[in-house]
Design an enzyme around this catalytic site. Structure first.
Site, PDB file in Angstrom:
ATOM      1  N   ARG A   2       3.546 -11.044  -1.408  1.00 49.94           N
ATOM      2  CA  ARG A   2       2.533 -10.470  -2.400  1.00 49.94           C
ATOM      3  C   ARG A   2       3.015  -9.698  -3.622  1.00 49.94           C
ATOM      4  O   ARG A   2       2.605  -9.810  -4.521  1.00 49.94           O
ATOM      5  CB  ARG A   2       1.596  -9.547  -1.497  1.00 49.94           C
ATOM      6  CG  ARG A   2       0.739 -10.511  -0.490  1.00 49.94           C
ATOM      7  CD  ARG A   2      -0.440  -9.487   0.263  1.00 49.94           C
ATOM      8  NE  ARG A   2      -1.629  -8.939  -0.673  1.00 49.94           N
ATOM      9  CZ  ARG A   2      -1.969  -8.057  -0.547  1.00 49.94           C
ATOM     10  NH1 ARG A   2      -1.828  -7.308   0.652  1.00 49.94           N
ATOM     11  NH2 ARG A   2      -3.207  -7.576  -1.082  1.00 49.94           N
ATOM     12  N   ARG A   6      -5.614  -5.903   8.264  1.00 48.78           N
ATOM     13  CA  ARG A   6      -5.961  -7.289   7.544  1.00 48.78           C
ATOM     14  C   ARG A   6      -4.397  -7.947   7.573  1.00 48.78           C
ATOM     15  O   ARG A   6      -3.467  -7.664   7.420  1.00 48.78           O
ATOM     16  CB  ARG A   6      -6.216  -6.934   5.980  1.00 48.78           C
ATOM     17  CG  ARG A   6      -7.488  -6.157   6.034  1.00 48.78           C
ATOM     18  CD  ARG A   6      -8.162  -6.296   4.492  1.00 48.78           C
ATOM     19  NE  ARG A   6      -6.765  -5.959   3.728  1.00 48.78           N
ATOM     20  CZ  ARG A   6      -7.075  -5.920   2.350  1.00 48.78           C
ATOM     21  NH1 ARG A   6      -8.353  -6.292   1.725  1.00 48.78           N
ATOM     22  NH2 ARG A   6      -6.208  -5.898   1.438  1.00 48.78           N
ATOM     23  N   LYS A   9      -5.070   2.087  -5.028  1.00 51.90           N
ATOM     24  CA  LYS A   9      -5.736   2.009  -6.358  1.00 51.90           C
ATOM     25  C   LYS A   9      -7.002   2.248  -5.907  1.00 51.90           C
ATOM     26  O   LYS A   9      -7.904   2.877  -6.507  1.00 51.90           O
ATOM     27  CB  LYS A   9      -5.683   0.357  -6.663  1.00 51.90           C
ATOM     28  CG  LYS A   9      -5.983   0.191  -8.247  1.00 51.90           C
ATOM     29  CD  LYS A   9      -5.377  -1.006  -8.684  1.00 51.90           C
ATOM     30  CE  LYS A   9      -5.335  -2.077  -7.541  1.00 51.90           C
ATOM     31  NZ  LYS A   9      -6.637  -3.036  -7.382  1.00 51.90           N
ATOM     32  N   ARG A  39      -7.038  -9.559 -13.132  1.00 50.08           N
ATOM     33  CA  ARG A  39      -5.748  -9.804 -12.088  1.00 50.08           C
ATOM     34  C   ARG A  39      -4.569 -10.646 -13.155  1.00 50.08           C
ATOM     35  O   ARG A  39      -3.665 -10.707 -12.375  1.00 50.08           O
ATOM     36  CB  ARG A  39      -6.073 -10.482 -10.994  1.00 50.08           C
ATOM     37  CG  ARG A  39      -6.584  -9.533  -9.945  1.00 50.08           C
ATOM     38  CD  ARG A  39      -6.838 -10.307  -8.605  1.00 50.08           C
ATOM     39  NE  ARG A  39      -7.802  -9.638  -7.993  1.00 50.08           N
ATOM     40  CZ  ARG A  39      -7.382  -8.688  -6.748  1.00 50.08           C
ATOM     41  NH1 ARG A  39      -5.959  -8.592  -6.713  1.00 50.08           N
ATOM     42  NH2 ARG A  39      -8.135  -8.198  -5.989  1.00 50.08           N
ATOM     43  N   ARG A  59      -1.809   0.491   7.446  1.00 47.27           N
ATOM     44  CA  ARG A  59      -3.225   0.427   6.705  1.00 47.27           C
ATOM     45  C   ARG A  59      -4.303  -0.040   7.684  1.00 47.27           C
ATOM     46  O   ARG A  59      -3.714  -1.189   8.202  1.00 47.27           O
ATOM     47  CB  ARG A  59      -3.539  -0.329   5.214  1.00 47.27           C
ATOM     48  CG  ARG A  59      -4.415   0.168   4.474  1.00 47.27           C
ATOM     49  CD  ARG A  59      -4.232   0.003   2.899  1.00 47.27           C
ATOM     50  NE  ARG A  59      -4.208  -1.388   2.657  1.00 47.27           N
ATOM     51  CZ  ARG A  59      -4.108  -1.637   1.503  1.00 47.27           C
ATOM     52  NH1 ARG A  59      -3.875  -0.936   0.415  1.00 47.27           N
ATOM     53  NH2 ARG A  59      -4.126  -3.135   0.987  1.00 47.27           N
TER      54      ARG A  59
END
Ligand SMILES: [Zn+2]
Length: 211
Positions: free
Chosen positions: A167, A156, A13, A88, A123
């Protein structure tokens, strides 16, 4: 064009929002970035946010929506903007209508779960300038080093493989109501986020220009 981008963690995104922002020449507004900005500037609000986050809590909707609403008053938002990371949950989605009226389009970037897990665990982020990389799909020129500023890249905690599935589960629970909310208003568009970055951008642009 008031645009909202929705996509689960790892859907790309942020990357797509930056590319669309360039193409349509409207700002990319990430609530995550706005919160980080307050923290870095060490404003009163920033200190408050730091305390909330350090205690492991989510930043309350009211704070986020206030920061967002201030940001949207700036001149660069007159022609439109791309919202990334907000809303969210359903409550935020309903509250957002009070701030911006109705969004023109809401794009839901849909990605298969196995694709997401691969993407997220690869990532790497630059902690200094915020540039994002992927060890396979978008590597830095020198492994582990930011092209833009030379800082050491980090993974992260959120991107570690064992936390991704949790998640995703939480994401689906809170986001599906938003999807239904915008679908009922007739402004929701679904775009597959399974391809490569260029492909997905083309699809998004086509969807935005046509529909
Ligand atoms: Zn950097």
């Amino acid at each position: 064009m008031k645009l909202i981008l929705i996509g689960c963690p790892g859907a790309g995104k942020g990357t797509q929002a930056k590319r669309l922002s360039k193409h349509f020449n409207i700002p990319h507004i990430s609530t995550g970035d706005l919160l980080r900005e307050q923290i870095e500037l060490k404003t009163e609000l920033g200190k408050k946010i730091t305390n909330i986050m350090d205690s492991g809590q989510l930043v309350p909707d009211e704070i986020v929506s206030n920061i967002l609403s201030e940001r949207l008053k700036r001149d660069d938002c007159k022609k439109g903007y791309i919202l990334d990371g907000y809303p969210r949950n359903l409550r935020q989605a309903e509250g957002l209508s009070d701030i911006i009226g109705e969004a023109d389009k809401v794009i839901f970037i849909e990605v298969n779960e196995d694709v997401i897990v691969e993407r997220m665990s690869g990532r790497r982020d630059c902690p200094k300038c915020g540039q994002m990389y992927h060890i396979k799909h978008n590597p830095s020129k020198v492994s582990g080093v930011c092209d833009e500023c030379g800082s050491a890249l980090i993974q992260r905690k959120d991107d570690e493989e064992d936390t991704v599935k949790n998640r995703l589960r939480v994401y689906h629970e809170t986001t599906m109501p938003i999807i239904n909310y915008y679908d009922k208003k007739g402004i929701l568009f679904r775009v597959s986020g399974n391809g490569d970055i260029e492909e997905i951008t083309s699809c998004l642009i086509k969807t935005l220009e046509e529909a």
